[in-house]
Design a protein around this motif. Structure first.
Motif, PDB file in Angstrom:
ATOM      1  N   VAL A  72      20.085  16.278   2.779  1.00  0.00           N
ATOM      2  CA  VAL A  72      20.498  17.658   2.501  1.00  0.00           C
ATOM      3  C   VAL A  72      21.092  17.759   1.099  1.00  0.00           C
ATOM      4  N   ALA A  73      21.919  16.794   0.724  1.00  0.00           N
ATOM      5  CA  ALA A  73      22.588  16.826  -0.586  1.00  0.00           C
ATOM      6  C   ALA A  73      21.593  16.798  -1.739  1.00  0.00           C
ATOM      7  N   CYS A  74      20.508  16.061  -1.586  1.00  0.00           N
ATOM      8  CA  CYS A  74      19.546  15.961  -2.694  1.00  0.00           C
ATOM      9  C   CYS A  74      18.504  17.068  -2.666  1.00  0.00           C
ATOM     10  N   PHE A 129      25.227   8.395 -10.493  1.00  0.00           N
ATOM     11  CA  PHE A 129      25.111   8.905  -9.132  1.00  0.00           C
ATOM     12  C   PHE A 129      25.626  10.329  -8.976  1.00  0.00           C
ATOM     13  N   SER A 130      24.792  11.147  -8.344  1.00  0.00           N
ATOM     14  CA  SER A 130      25.159  12.526  -8.033  1.00  0.00           C
ATOM     15  C   SER A 130      25.741  12.654  -6.637  1.00  0.00           C
ATOM     16  N   TYR A 131      25.657  11.594  -5.860  1.00  0.00           N
ATOM     17  CA  TYR A 131      26.086  11.636  -4.464  1.00  0.00           C
ATOM     18  C   TYR A 131      26.614  10.266  -4.064  1.00  0.00           C
ATOM     19  N   GLY A 174      14.685  11.701 -13.966  1.00  0.00           N
ATOM     20  CA  GLY A 174      14.996  12.920 -13.234  1.00  0.00           C
ATOM     21  C   GLY A 174      15.207  12.714 -11.746  1.00  0.00           C
ATOM     22  N   LEU A 175      15.170  11.471 -11.283  1.00  0.00           N
ATOM     23  CA  LEU A 175      15.433  11.222  -9.872  1.00  0.00           C
ATOM     24  C   LEU A 175      16.881  11.539  -9.529  1.00  0.00           C
ATOM     25  N   GLY A 179       0.794  -1.222   0.000  1.00  0.00           N
ATOM     26  CA  GLY A 179       0.000   0.000   0.000  1.00  0.00           C
ATOM     27  C   GLY A 179       0.825   1.269   0.000  1.00  0.00           C
ATOM     28  N   MET A 180       2.148   1.152  -0.022  1.00  0.00           N
ATOM     29  CA  MET A 180       3.018   2.318  -0.003  1.00  0.00           C
ATOM     30  C   MET A 180       2.872   3.074  -1.325  1.00  0.00           C
ATOM     31  N   LYS A 181       2.635   4.350  -1.236  1.00  0.00           N
ATOM     32  CA  LYS A 181       2.617   5.193  -2.430  1.00  0.00           C
ATOM     33  C   LYS A 181       3.653   6.271  -2.204  1.00  0.00           C
ATOM     34  N   LEU A 182       4.650   6.263  -3.031  1.00  0.00           N
ATOM     35  CA  LEU A 182       5.761   7.180  -2.855  1.00  0.00           C
ATOM     36  C   LEU A 182       5.731   8.271  -3.911  1.00  0.00           C
ATOM     37  N   SER A 183       6.101   9.447  -3.502  1.00  0.00           N
ATOM     38  CA  SER A 183       6.358  10.526  -4.431  1.00  0.00           C
ATOM     39  C   SER A 183       7.863  10.776  -4.326  1.00  0.00           C
ATOM     40  N   LEU A 184       8.596  10.104  -5.181  1.00  0.00           N
ATOM     41  CA  LEU A 184      10.046  10.112  -5.059  1.00  0.00           C
ATOM     42  C   LEU A 184      10.702  11.291  -5.745  1.00  0.00           C
ATOM     43  N   GLU A 185      11.709  11.830  -5.063  1.00  0.00           N
ATOM     44  CA  GLU A 185      12.601  12.816  -5.648  1.00  0.00           C
ATOM     45  C   GLU A 185      14.031  12.297  -5.651  1.00  0.00           C
ATOM     46  N   ALA A 186      14.317  11.371  -4.726  1.00  0.00           N
ATOM     47  CA  ALA A 186      15.676  10.860  -4.596  1.00  0.00           C
ATOM     48  C   ALA A 186      15.651   9.394  -4.197  1.00  0.00           C
ATOM     49  N   MET A 187      16.637   8.677  -4.696  1.00  0.00           N
ATOM     50  CA  MET A 187      16.759   7.257  -4.389  1.00  0.00           C
ATOM     51  C   MET A 187      18.222   6.966  -4.099  1.00  0.00           C
ATOM     52  N   PHE A 188      18.460   6.298  -2.981  1.00  0.00           N
ATOM     53  CA  PHE A 188      19.813   5.976  -2.548  1.00  0.00           C
ATOM     54  C   PHE A 188      19.957   4.461  -2.458  1.00  0.00           C
ATOM     55  N   PHE A 189      21.150   3.978  -2.795  1.00  0.00           N
ATOM     56  CA  PHE A 189      21.436   2.550  -2.788  1.00  0.00           C
ATOM     57  C   PHE A 189      22.629   2.251  -1.909  1.00  0.00           C
TER      58      PHE A 189
END
Length: 163
Positions: A111-113, A89-91, A63-64, A9-19
């Motif tokens: 903060v970085a994103c 990767f930008s970070y 664009g993430l 049921g998770m609905k995400l509005s993503l701007e950034a994704m980290f691995f």
């Protein structure tokens, strides 16, 4: 009926994704013969999971903001370069002091994103260092198997998570 996964049921509005790196985007073919092997041996022994490049390219093209949060030193960055992941990767944070799961590691990434924590997703393999650490900073978090299952449940890959 079984227990629902915590992402149900998770609905995400993503701007950034980290691995996370090792165990998530980097796999080791075999155990090392010594505790601290030379970098050349490490690089010769690592592989990217099948589908990693197309997925990262797709995420970047949407664009993430993409980043890596891992434990280690700058040798971790050479793994990223060696596997051809650098352009995605930008970070990259390879902190050891403090390292994951310390909240400050995840706070720096937020903060970085420039996104709100709730619009960030951490994907990793360690339930404490990756998942609990990210959640302590207010981020969403999924293990790699959960992410794969979540994506397979959508009609179009990532349509449900990219609002």
């Amino acid at each position: 009926m079984g227990q629902q996964p915590h992402w149900s049921g998770m609905k995400l509005s993503l701007e950034a994704m980290f691995f996370d790196l090792d165990g998530t985007l980097v796999f080791h073919r075999k155990p090392y013969s010594v505790a601290n092997p030379p970098q050349e041996e490490i690089l010769a022994n690592i592989v990217a999971p099948i589908g990693a490049h197309p997925l990262l390219r797709f995420l970047k093209d949407t664009g993430l903001f993409l980043g890596v949060i891992t434990w280690g030193d700058d040798r971790q960055k050479s793994k990223i370069d060696h596997l051809g992941f650098s352009d995605y990767f930008s970070y990259v944070d390879c902190s050891m002091n403090p390292g994951k799961p310390h909240k400050s590691v995840f706070d720096r990434a937020i903060v970085a994103c420039g996104a709100k924590p709730e619009n960030c997703l951490m994907v990793g393999d360690d339930p404490v260092k990756d998942i609990e650490g990210a959640r302590a900073a207010g981020m969403n978090a999924m293990s790699l198997p959960e992410l794969a299952a979540y994506l397979m449940c959508t009609d179009t890959i990532l349509r449900a998570v990219l609002v």
